[in-house]
Design a protein around this motif. Structure first.
Motif, PDB file in Angstrom:
ATOM      1  N   ASP A  33       0.886  -1.237   0.154  1.00  9.64           N
ATOM      2  CA  ASP A  33      -0.178   0.111  -0.113  1.00  9.64           C
ATOM      3  C   ASP A  33       0.738   0.995  -0.008  1.00  9.64           C
ATOM      4  O   ASP A  33       0.575   2.256  -0.929  1.00  9.64           O
ATOM      5  CB  ASP A  33      -0.999   0.000   1.208  1.00  9.64           C
ATOM      6  N   ARG A  36       2.292   2.152  -3.476  1.00 11.86           N
ATOM      7  CA  ARG A  36       1.480   2.256  -4.800  1.00 11.86           C
ATOM      8  C   ARG A  36       1.156   3.740  -4.579  1.00 11.86           C
ATOM      9  O   ARG A  36       0.615   4.495  -3.606  1.00 11.86           O
ATOM     10  CB  ARG A  36       0.076   1.442  -4.391  1.00 11.86           C
ATOM     11  N   ALA A 186      -6.253   6.738 -11.327  1.00  9.34           N
ATOM     12  CA  ALA A 186      -6.772   5.836 -10.331  1.00  9.34           C
ATOM     13  C   ALA A 186      -8.171   5.076 -10.629  1.00  9.34           C
ATOM     14  O   ALA A 186      -8.288   4.005 -10.421  1.00  9.34           O
ATOM     15  CB  ALA A 186      -7.077   6.659  -8.887  1.00  9.34           C
ATOM     16  N   SER A 189      -7.348   2.521 -13.133  1.00 14.68           N
ATOM     17  CA  SER A 189      -6.707   1.315 -12.116  1.00 14.68           C
ATOM     18  C   SER A 189      -7.672   0.582 -11.021  1.00 14.68           C
ATOM     19  O   SER A 189      -7.256  -0.094 -10.416  1.00 14.68           O
ATOM     20  CB  SER A 189      -5.358   1.970 -11.519  1.00 14.68           C
ATOM     21  N   CYS A 191      -8.805   2.020  -8.481  1.00 14.16           N
ATOM     22  CA  CYS A 191      -8.237   2.357  -7.243  1.00 14.16           C
ATOM     23  C   CYS A 191      -8.963   3.651  -6.573  1.00 14.16           C
ATOM     24  O   CYS A 191      -9.452   4.482  -7.617  1.00 14.16           O
ATOM     25  CB  CYS A 191      -6.840   2.495  -7.025  1.00 14.16           C
ATOM     26  N   ASP A 192      -8.668   3.948  -5.396  1.00 18.66           N
ATOM     27  CA  ASP A 192      -9.167   5.432  -4.944  1.00 18.66           C
ATOM     28  C   ASP A 192      -7.948   6.209  -4.892  1.00 18.66           C
ATOM     29  O   ASP A 192      -6.853   5.755  -4.288  1.00 18.66           O
ATOM     30  CB  ASP A 192     -10.116   5.118  -3.640  1.00 18.66           C
ATOM     31  N   LEU A 229      -2.210   5.590  -3.712  1.00 16.46           N
ATOM     32  CA  LEU A 229      -3.376   5.031  -4.326  1.00 16.46           C
ATOM     33  C   LEU A 229      -3.972   3.838  -3.207  1.00 16.46           C
ATOM     34  O   LEU A 229      -3.032   3.214  -2.532  1.00 16.46           O
ATOM     35  CB  LEU A 229      -2.946   4.232  -5.699  1.00 16.46           C
ATOM     36  N   LYS A 230      -5.118   3.762  -3.066  1.00 22.53           N
ATOM     37  CA  LYS A 230      -5.908   2.836  -2.095  1.00 22.53           C
ATOM     38  C   LYS A 230      -6.916   1.739  -3.089  1.00 22.53           C
ATOM     39  O   LYS A 230      -7.386   2.233  -3.786  1.00 22.53           O
ATOM     40  CB  LYS A 230      -6.618   3.601  -1.225  1.00 22.53           C
ATOM     41  N   ASP A 231      -6.910   0.851  -2.634  1.00 24.77           N
ATOM     42  CA  ASP A 231      -7.738  -0.469  -3.229  1.00 24.77           C
ATOM     43  C   ASP A 231      -9.127   0.100  -2.470  1.00 24.77           C
ATOM     44  O   ASP A 231      -9.378   0.424  -1.482  1.00 24.77           O
ATOM     45  CB  ASP A 231      -7.316  -1.758  -2.618  1.00 24.77           C
TER      46      ASP A 231
END
Length: 231
Positions: A33, A36, A186, A189, A191-192, A229-231
């Motif tokens: 994390d 990313r 994002a 991808s 992602c958040d 970037l976050k899932d």
């Protein structure tokens, strides 16, 4: 009893292995994390009229009679000042440099057969925020030629002195545009978009819009921003 102790020991070992695996997995996930991120550039541009101009007007006279040349150069200087005043430029913004003299016979090189001995030069400079007035005067220089004023090179230098006041606004716009680009990345991808990790202060530049309109300035700022970037 021994068998019971073996079972307890085995359970403890199993629990320890499970905990160790969980911590390792959490550490790996946390590391991933942290690693990313996305780095993007943001751009902001403006076209603005110059708000300051410095115009240096050179003139010269040539001849052999030095007192007469001083009189001639003073007359030319007066004509240029009157010309500038006519176009609405304040006298306090006009500077007349002392004349400089070149004595061609004092040189140790060159052709001794000269049509004249002295060259007297002077420069009149106007520094003002009345850009429109200066532009009108520049387009009417032929009036001075008709009065017998010999003009040298006189290219005006235009500036945008209010640039410092524009910097915060343009910087904010550049960061906003960078955020839009990062958000698109994002989304693509799946992602958040997280917080800003790093950001520079931006690279600012001021250029002429083109060679024909140096009194129109193009302001530009480019900033580089890194987001997590976050899932």
């Amino acid at each position: 009893m021994k068998e019971k102790n073996h079972i307890i020991a085995a359970a403890i070992v199993a629990a320890s292995i499970f905990c160790l695996g969980w911590f390792v997995k959490a550490g790996i996930d946390n590391f991933v994390d942290k690693d990313r991120h996305v780095t993007v550039k943001g751009l902001a541009e403006r076209e603005v009229p110059a708000d300051k101009v410095t115009w240096s007007i050179g003139t010269k006279v040539t001849g052999n009679d030095l007192p007469m040349l001083y009189e001639n150069i003073n007359q030319q200087t007066k004509k240029i000042k009157q010309f500038l005043l006519k176009y609405g430029l304040p006298e306090k913004e006009i500077t007349v440099n002392p004349p400089s003299i070149t004595d061609l016979e004092a040189r140790e090189w060159g052709d001794n057969q000269k049509a004249f001995r002295y060259i007297v030069n002077t420069t009149i400079t106007v520094a003002t925020n009345k850009v429109a007035e200066v532009n009108k005067a520049i387009s009417s220089q032929a009036e001075l030629l008709k009065q017998g004023v010999a003009l040298g090179e006189n290219y005006p230098q235009y500036e945008y002195a209010s640039f410092q006041q524009m910097k915060p606004e343009m910087m904010a716009e550049a960061i906003k545009n960078a955020q839009k680009t990062a958000a698109q990345f994002a989304e693509a991808s799946e992602c958040d978009l997280g917080k800003i990790v790093t950001a520079d202060q931006g690279q600012f530049s001021i250029d002429n819009r083109d060679d024909n309109t140096p009194y129109i300035k193009k302001l530009r700022v480019v900033t580089t921003v890194t987001y997590s970037l976050k899932d």
